[in-house]
Write an enzyme that holds these catalytic residues in place. Structure first.
Site, PDB file in Angstrom:
ATOM      1  N   HIS A  48       0.569  -1.126  -0.290  1.00 33.96           N
ATOM      2  CA  HIS A  48       0.136  -0.031   0.192  1.00 33.96           C
ATOM      3  C   HIS A  48       0.834   1.249  -0.193  1.00 33.96           C
ATOM      4  O   HIS A  48       0.114   2.089  -0.415  1.00 33.96           O
ATOM      5  CB  HIS A  48      -1.067  -0.278   1.291  1.00 33.96           C
ATOM      6  CG  HIS A  48      -1.907   1.149   1.219  1.00 33.96           C
ATOM      7  ND1 HIS A  48      -1.988   2.197   1.645  1.00 33.96           N
ATOM      8  CD2 HIS A  48      -2.889   0.813   0.654  1.00 33.96           C
ATOM      9  CE1 HIS A  48      -2.683   2.967   1.970  1.00 33.96           C
ATOM     10  NE2 HIS A  48      -3.679   2.570   1.328  1.00 33.96           N
ATOM     11  N   ASP A  94      -6.278   1.444  -2.023  1.00 28.51           N
ATOM     12  CA  ASP A  94      -6.795   1.418  -1.145  1.00 28.51           C
ATOM     13  C   ASP A  94      -7.932   0.358  -0.779  1.00 28.51           C
ATOM     14  O   ASP A  94      -8.038  -0.598  -0.216  1.00 28.51           O
ATOM     15  CB  ASP A  94      -7.685   2.109  -0.286  1.00 28.51           C
ATOM     16  CG  ASP A  94      -7.199   3.933   0.661  1.00 28.51           C
ATOM     17  OD1 ASP A  94      -5.759   3.680   0.527  1.00 28.51           O
ATOM     18  OD2 ASP A  94      -7.416   4.968   0.680  1.00 28.51           O
TER      19      ASP A  94
END
Length: 119
Positions: A48, A94
């Site tokens: 991420h 996300d």
């Protein structure tokens, strides 16, 4: 942005508390990151972080502040109608991380670890 990311995690892991649970986990969950991820969940955070880094290469894109549209349906996050490349990219970062979190076990011993382990 981080509010949307938190909501996406709640979608894939109902009943979770993303800010306290994931903001200081392993070497990569939370601000910054270095070293070798301590487990699968920490690896999700490392990926991420890299995704946000890639998003920053899009002109004017600031992932932590980018608002986007998404929908939660049956523990799946769906990015919706994000008209700019930045919004679509950050939403997907996300979304993929939230799905990764849902598959990775949470190990309490990796919460608030000594960061010397992350070198």
């Amino acid at each position: 942005n981080l509010i949307h990311f938190s909501s996406m995690i709640k979608c894939t892991i109902p009943g979770s508390k993303p800010v306290p649970d994931y903001s200081d986990y392993g070497c990569y969950c939370g601000k910054g990151g270095s070293g070798t991820p301590v487990d699968a969940l920490d690896r999700c955070c490392q990926v991420h972080d890299k995704c946000y880094g890639d998003a920053e290469s899009i002109y004017g894109c600031t992932p932590f502040l980018t608002y986007y549209s998404y929908e939660c349906s049956e523990r799946q996050d769906l990015c919706r109608g994000n008209g700019t490349k930045c919004k679509a990219f950050v939403c997907n970062c996300d979304r993929l991380a939230a799905l990764c979190f849902a598959k990775a076990p949470y190990n309490k011993k990796n919460y608030n670890i000594n960061l010397n382990r992350c070198k």
